[in-house]
Design a protein around this motif. Structure first.
Motif, PDB file in Angstrom:
ATOM      1  N   GLY A  34      21.196  -1.137  34.455  1.00  0.00           N
ATOM      2  CA  GLY A  34      22.335  -0.228  34.450  1.00  0.00           C
ATOM      3  C   GLY A  34      23.653  -0.949  34.649  1.00  0.00           C
ATOM      4  N   TRP A  35      24.700  -0.323  34.159  1.00  0.00           N
ATOM      5  CA  TRP A  35      26.070  -0.743  34.443  1.00  0.00           C
ATOM      6  C   TRP A  35      26.723   0.352  35.279  1.00  0.00           C
ATOM      7  N   PHE A  36      27.396  -0.081  36.312  1.00  0.00           N
ATOM      8  CA  PHE A  36      28.152   0.828  37.167  1.00  0.00           C
ATOM      9  C   PHE A  36      29.572   0.302  37.273  1.00  0.00           C
ATOM     10  N   LEU A  85      39.323   1.228  24.970  1.00  0.00           N
ATOM     11  CA  LEU A  85      39.474   1.250  26.422  1.00  0.00           C
ATOM     12  C   LEU A  85      40.704   2.039  26.843  1.00  0.00           C
ATOM     13  N   LYS A  86      40.579   2.702  27.980  1.00  0.00           N
ATOM     14  CA  LYS A  86      41.651   3.523  28.529  1.00  0.00           C
ATOM     15  C   LYS A  86      42.012   3.011  29.918  1.00  0.00           C
ATOM     16  N   PRO A  87      43.217   3.290  30.382  1.00  0.00           N
ATOM     17  CA  PRO A  87      43.583   2.861  31.741  1.00  0.00           C
ATOM     18  C   PRO A  87      42.597   3.361  32.803  1.00  0.00           C
ATOM     19  N   GLU A  88      42.025   4.529  32.593  1.00  0.00           N
ATOM     20  CA  GLU A  88      41.080   5.067  33.572  1.00  0.00           C
ATOM     21  C   GLU A  88      39.743   4.341  33.566  1.00  0.00           C
ATOM     22  N   ASP A  89      39.554   3.406  32.636  1.00  0.00           N
ATOM     23  CA  ASP A  89      38.355   2.561  32.657  1.00  0.00           C
ATOM     24  C   ASP A  89      38.520   1.366  33.596  1.00  0.00           C
ATOM     25  N   THR A  90      39.710   1.193  34.144  1.00  0.00           N
ATOM     26  CA  THR A  90      39.967   0.098  35.071  1.00  0.00           C
ATOM     27  C   THR A  90      39.058   0.211  36.281  1.00  0.00           C
ATOM     28  N   ALA A  91      38.286  -0.866  36.544  1.00  0.00           N
ATOM     29  CA  ALA A  91      37.316  -0.831  37.644  1.00  0.00           C
ATOM     30  C   ALA A  91      36.636  -2.184  37.755  1.00  0.00           C
ATOM     31  N   LEU A  92      35.902  -2.345  38.846  1.00  0.00           N
ATOM     32  CA  LEU A  92      34.996  -3.477  38.996  1.00  0.00           C
ATOM     33  C   LEU A  92      33.654  -3.047  38.424  1.00  0.00           C
ATOM     34  N   TYR A  93      33.199  -3.737  37.394  1.00  0.00           N
ATOM     35  CA  TYR A  93      31.965  -3.382  36.710  1.00  0.00           C
ATOM     36  C   TYR A  93      30.826  -4.274  37.201  1.00  0.00           C
ATOM     37  N   SER A  94      29.721  -3.634  37.551  1.00  0.00           N
ATOM     38  CA  SER A  94      28.556  -4.362  38.051  1.00  0.00           C
ATOM     39  C   SER A  94      27.313  -3.962  37.279  1.00  0.00           C
ATOM     40  N   CYS A  95      26.434  -4.930  37.104  1.00  0.00           N
ATOM     41  CA  CYS A  95      25.146  -4.623  36.506  1.00  0.00           C
ATOM     42  C   CYS A  95      24.095  -4.550  37.605  1.00  0.00           C
ATOM     43  N   ALA A  96      23.057  -3.802  37.340  1.00  0.00           N
ATOM     44  CA  ALA A  96      22.028  -3.583  38.340  1.00  0.00           C
ATOM     45  C   ALA A  96      20.683  -3.350  37.668  1.00  0.00           C
ATOM     46  N   ARG A  97      19.638  -3.541  38.438  1.00  0.00           N
ATOM     47  CA  ARG A  97      18.299  -3.337  37.909  1.00  0.00           C
ATOM     48  C   ARG A  97      17.482  -2.475  38.868  1.00  0.00           C
ATOM     49  N   THR A  98      16.727  -1.593  38.272  1.00  0.00           N
ATOM     50  CA  THR A  98      15.738  -0.860  39.035  1.00  0.00           C
ATOM     51  C   THR A  98      14.368  -1.048  38.406  1.00  0.00           C
ATOM     52  N   SER A  99      13.380  -1.229  39.244  1.00  0.00           N
ATOM     53  CA  SER A  99      12.022  -1.364  38.736  1.00  0.00           C
ATOM     54  C   SER A  99      11.406   0.005  38.487  1.00  0.00           C
ATOM     55  N   GLY A 100      12.158   1.033  38.822  1.00  0.00           N
ATOM     56  CA  GLY A 100      11.660   2.385  38.647  1.00  0.00           C
ATOM     57  C   GLY A 100      12.229   3.041  37.415  1.00  0.00           C
ATOM     58  N   THR A 103      17.881   6.277  36.523  1.00  0.00           N
ATOM     59  CA  THR A 103      18.610   7.146  37.421  1.00  0.00           C
ATOM     60  C   THR A 103      20.080   6.794  37.358  1.00  0.00           C
ATOM     61  N   THR A 104      20.926   7.773  37.610  1.00  0.00           N
ATOM     62  CA  THR A 104      22.369   7.508  37.664  1.00  0.00           C
ATOM     63  C   THR A 104      22.796   7.203  39.093  1.00  0.00           C
ATOM     64  N   ASN A 105      21.891   7.301  40.037  1.00  0.00           N
ATOM     65  CA  ASN A 105      22.196   7.064  41.444  1.00  0.00           C
ATOM     66  C   ASN A 105      22.133   5.573  41.742  1.00  0.00           C
ATOM     67  N   PRO A 106      23.243   4.971  42.175  1.00  0.00           N
ATOM     68  CA  PRO A 106      23.207   3.531  42.447  1.00  0.00           C
ATOM     69  C   PRO A 106      22.194   3.154  43.527  1.00  0.00           C
ATOM     70  N   ARG A 107      21.834   4.073  44.380  1.00  0.00           N
ATOM     71  CA  ARG A 107      20.848   3.776  45.419  1.00  0.00           C
ATOM     72  C   ARG A 107      19.470   3.552  44.835  1.00  0.00           C
ATOM     73  N   GLY A 108      19.292   3.956  43.595  1.00  0.00           N
ATOM     74  CA  GLY A 108      18.003   3.753  42.947  1.00  0.00           C
ATOM     75  C   GLY A 108      17.814   2.357  42.377  1.00  0.00           C
ATOM     76  N   TYR A 109      18.863   1.542  42.451  1.00  0.00           N
ATOM     77  CA  TYR A 109      18.815   0.186  41.896  1.00  0.00           C
ATOM     78  C   TYR A 109      18.702  -0.817  43.041  1.00  0.00           C
ATOM     79  N   ASN A 110      17.804  -1.778  42.911  1.00  0.00           N
ATOM     80  CA  ASN A 110      17.534  -2.679  44.025  1.00  0.00           C
ATOM     81  C   ASN A 110      18.032  -4.102  43.817  1.00  0.00           C
ATOM     82  N   SER A 111      18.564  -4.407  42.658  1.00  0.00           N
ATOM     83  CA  SER A 111      19.142  -5.734  42.416  1.00  0.00           C
ATOM     84  C   SER A 111      20.502  -5.551  41.773  1.00  0.00           C
ATOM     85  N   TRP A 112      21.495  -6.283  42.291  1.00  0.00           N
ATOM     86  CA  TRP A 112      22.867  -6.119  41.813  1.00  0.00           C
ATOM     87  C   TRP A 112      23.508  -7.472  41.521  1.00  0.00           C
ATOM     88  N   GLY A 113      24.357  -7.477  40.496  1.00  0.00           N
ATOM     89  CA  GLY A 113      25.187  -8.633  40.227  1.00  0.00           C
ATOM     90  C   GLY A 113      26.471  -8.532  41.028  1.00  0.00           C
TER      91      GLY A 113
END
Length: 122
Positions: A34-36, A85-100, A103-113
């Motif tokens: 996932g990307w958050f 891209l729009k100004p409202e896309d401004t953010a810190l973007y992180s990738c993550a992995r879930t073995s499950g 889900t859109t819930n970041p708590r469901g991801y157990n590995s983060w960049g």
């Protein structure tokens, strides 16, 4: 598993960027990548996800039609192509992995960049 995100930068509204996330270590077909993003002063939010095995993709409504998530299994890399891209896309973007399951819930991801900053000027 380690994740290394890159590709952020400062762009103008309407421009494009492609983020990359290299995954070190074994990745199972049942995993979801996932990307958050976290805008300044706001909580982390879901952007997009992809099933590592089958390639099924999921998007937040705010980016649907503008962003595309993909993966290259041979390179163990996940991409986020961001167009119009729009100004409202401004953010810190992180990738993550879930073995499950997806889900859109970041708590469901157990590995983060570490995240890569995207700034869009108007």
């Amino acid at each position: 598993v380690q994740l290394q995100a890159s590709g952020g930068g400062l762009v103008q509204a309407g421009d494009s960027l492609r983020l990359s996330c290299v995954v070190s270590g074994r990745t199972f077909s049942s995993s979801t990548m996932g990307w958050f993003r976290q805008p300044p002063g706001k909580e982390r939010e879901f952007v997009a996800a992809i099933r590592w095995g089958g390639g099924t993709t999921y998007y937040a409504d705010s980016v649907k039609g503008r962003f595309t998530i993909s993966r290259d299994r041979a390179k163990n890399t996940v991409y986020l192509q961001m167009n119009s891209l729009k100004p409202e896309d401004t953010a810190l973007y992180s990738c993550a992995r879930t073995s499950g399951s997806y889900t859109t819930n970041p708590r469901g991801y157990n590995s983060w960049g570490q995240g890569t900053q995207v700034t869009v000027s108007s």
